[in-house]
Design an enzyme around this catalytic site. Structure first.
Site, mmCIF file in Angstrom:
data_model
loop_
_atom_site.group_PDB
_atom_site.id
_atom_site.type_symbol
_atom_site.label_atom_id
_atom_site.label_comp_id
_atom_site.label_asym_id
_atom_site.label_seq_id
_atom_site.Cartn_x
_atom_site.Cartn_y
_atom_site.Cartn_z
ATOM 1 N N GLU A 165 33.347 -17.541 -6.189
ATOM 2 C CA GLU A 165 32.491 -18.455 -6.925
ATOM 3 C C GLU A 165 31.430 -17.738 -7.764
ATOM 4 O O GLU A 165 30.221 -17.899 -7.545
ATOM 5 C CB GLU A 165 31.829 -19.450 -5.963
ATOM 6 C CG GLU A 165 32.851 -20.247 -5.177
ATOM 7 C CD GLU A 165 32.267 -21.403 -4.393
ATOM 8 O OE1 GLU A 165 31.036 -21.460 -4.243
ATOM 9 O OE2 GLU A 165 33.032 -22.261 -3.936
ATOM 10 N N GLU A 368 39.542 -22.662 -0.967
ATOM 11 C CA GLU A 368 38.573 -23.349 -0.103
ATOM 12 C C GLU A 368 38.716 -24.840 -0.336
ATOM 13 O O GLU A 368 38.902 -25.277 -1.486
ATOM 14 C CB GLU A 368 37.116 -22.993 -0.439
ATOM 15 C CG GLU A 368 36.643 -21.683 0.070
ATOM 16 C CD GLU A 368 35.138 -21.450 -0.176
ATOM 17 O OE1 GLU A 368 34.347 -22.429 -0.204
ATOM 18 O OE2 GLU A 368 34.770 -20.279 -0.347
#
Ligand code: BGP
Length: 465
Positions: A165, A368
């Site tokens: 991220e 995720e």
């Protein structure tokens, strides 16, 4: 109805070093940004629990890996902490390396593929004090860290990832001002985003070089993991609403997709930032060649929630920051009230289709996805947490993943976030994500929730009802 996933579709666990390892001050580990913020403002962390203990995986890795194995998982992503592997002079810390050797060996012995990510919001404090990602020197320091790690573990780790991220630090620290140093300045945020992109590309470059020199196994792969948020707007949008979608999508999603699939930044986004908003992102001659090296072998797609936006009320705020969009509240939205995130399983399909369309040669996996819930102890029945809400959440997302694969998306697997409850930034242990509970009142003991048995059966056969 029975839903079937491909036979070689993999299930696995997503975690990170700074959220699990603990053991923060032993064997030469350096202090991180999170240790620093914990010391500065412990009251900002839920129940005053700072970054120090993780979920005690440093001591329990053998038990945890066996647990993942028992869930029929094939892979496990964690991250190597810069602060543990490298000393202040930029050299290998042998004691830190020794622990990662033990962890990786244990995963390999148990036939769990370890997916090693190299950065999960965990800048060493001394580098943060030098300006962190806003300082271009840090790009080189990161590339050096990753190179040392690859030289050390290149014949043990097959799956490498440069960042988790990479959009989060620019946004949380410098754009929205939610994380220390709580800045709201688009100009800094975009420079940070740009420098992280260079760091990613240099790491890929080093990976390819080391592989060519046989210092990394020939079947090894490199990837990047990002939280992609499919953008939606209101029905019957105006051109201004669509412009808000273009730039939200451009900065948050397309920026990374273009680099990892095509080796450059999205031209329309750069044009808006540099020519319309007159913001210098710090590009230097030669950078395009670095970015061209950023193309990866596969992509990790973290999915939690969609982004719903509409046109902002004005073009710039009072500090001169461009206003990109304002939130659009979809009347039918369903929320995870504990986290404040919308639950919209179809988004995983829509974005999978976007990857297929915009990056047809790029395989990906869901890296995720998960549901964090506060106060799970109230769901104990017969000694087991009955987390049916989590089963519904995962099942609904798997249905859309199965459909996306049917429709041609090259989605290879599913990693659930936080299979074993872990520490989570400012929220610490507030929202629990795990199929396995970590009992803080029993010395971090692990305890299966109802969902553990459910996912175990699915991961065995790759099909579900
Ligand atoms: C992702 C991060 C993870 C994890 C997860 C859940 O964005 O990669 O580190 O924290 O979100 O979010 P949170 O812990 O904030 O609820």
């Amino acid at each position: 109805m029975t839903y079937k996933l491909p036979k070689d579709f993999f299930f696995g666990a997503a975690m990170s070093g700074p959220q699990t390892e603990g053991a923060y001050n032993i064997e030469g580990r350096l202090r991180s940004y999170w240790d620093m913020t914990s010391d500065l403002e412990i009251n900002k962390f839920f129940n005053n629990v700072g970054s120090y203990v993780g979920n005690d995986m440093y001591h329990r890795y053998e038990e945890d890996i066996k647990l993942l194995k028992s869930l029929n998982f094939k892979s496990f992503r964690t991250s190597m902490q810069w602060t543990r592997l490298i000393d202040r002079d930029g050299k290998l810390n042998p004691a830190g390396a020794a622990w990662y050797h033990k962890l990786i060996d244990c995963a390999n012995e148990n036939k769990i593929d370890i997916f090693m990510n190299m950065y999960h919001f965990d800048m060493p404090e001394y580098l943060y004090q030098k300006g962190g990602w806003a300082n271009r020197e840090i790009v080189e320091a990161y590339a050096n860290f990753v190179k040392i790690a690859m030289e050390e573990f290149g014949h043990k780790v097959k799956y490498w990832f440069t960042f988790n991220e990479p959009i989060v630090e620019p946004e949380q620290q410098y754009l929205h001002g939610n994380w220390y140093p709580y800045v709201k300045d688009f100009s800094t945020s975009i420079k940070v985003q740009y420098n992280i992109t260079l760091a990613h590309s240099l790491a890929v470059h080093n990976f390819r070089k080391l592989k060519a020199a046989d210092k990394i196994d020939q079947d090894a792969k490199i990837g990047m993991i990002n939280c992609f948020a499919p953008p939606y707007t209101r029905p019957d949008p105006t051109p201004e609403d669509l412009e808000a979608v273009r730039m939200t999508d451009g900065l948050h999603n397309r920026w990374w997709l273009d680099v990892v699939a095509h080796g450059h930044l999205p031209e329309d986004v750069i044009d808006t930032v540099e020519n319309k908003w007159k913001i210098d992102i710090g590009r230097r001659p030669g950078d395009d060649a670095i970015l061209a090296e950023g193309v990866v072998d596969w992509l990790g797609f973290n999915y939690y929630q969609p982004t719903r936006v509409q046109a902002p009320d004005c073009d710039f705020d009072e500090s001169g920051n461009p206003m990109i969009a304002k939130p659009y509240i979809w009347p039918e939205r369903k929320m995870n009230v504990h986290r404040g995130w919308e639950i919209y399983p179809q988004g995983i399909y829509d974005f999978g289709m976007k990857i297929k369309k915009e990056c047809p040669d790029l395989p990906f996996f869901i890296s995720e996805n998960g549901m964090g819930v506060e106060g799970e102890e109230k769901y104990y029945q017969d000694g087991v947490i009955q987390d049916d809400y989590r089963i519904d959440f995962v099942r609904d997302h798997l249905i859309w993943i199965a459909k996306s694969i049917e429709d041609g998306a090259n989605c290879l697997g599913y990693h659930y976030w936080g299979v074993i409850d872990n520490w989570s930034w400012y929220n610490a242990f507030k929202n629990r994500y795990g199929f396995v509970r970590v009992c803080l009142d029993k010395g971090y003991q692990r305890e299966e929730k109802k969902s553990a048995q459910w996912i175990r059966e699915i991961a065995l056969n790759n099909e579900f009802e």
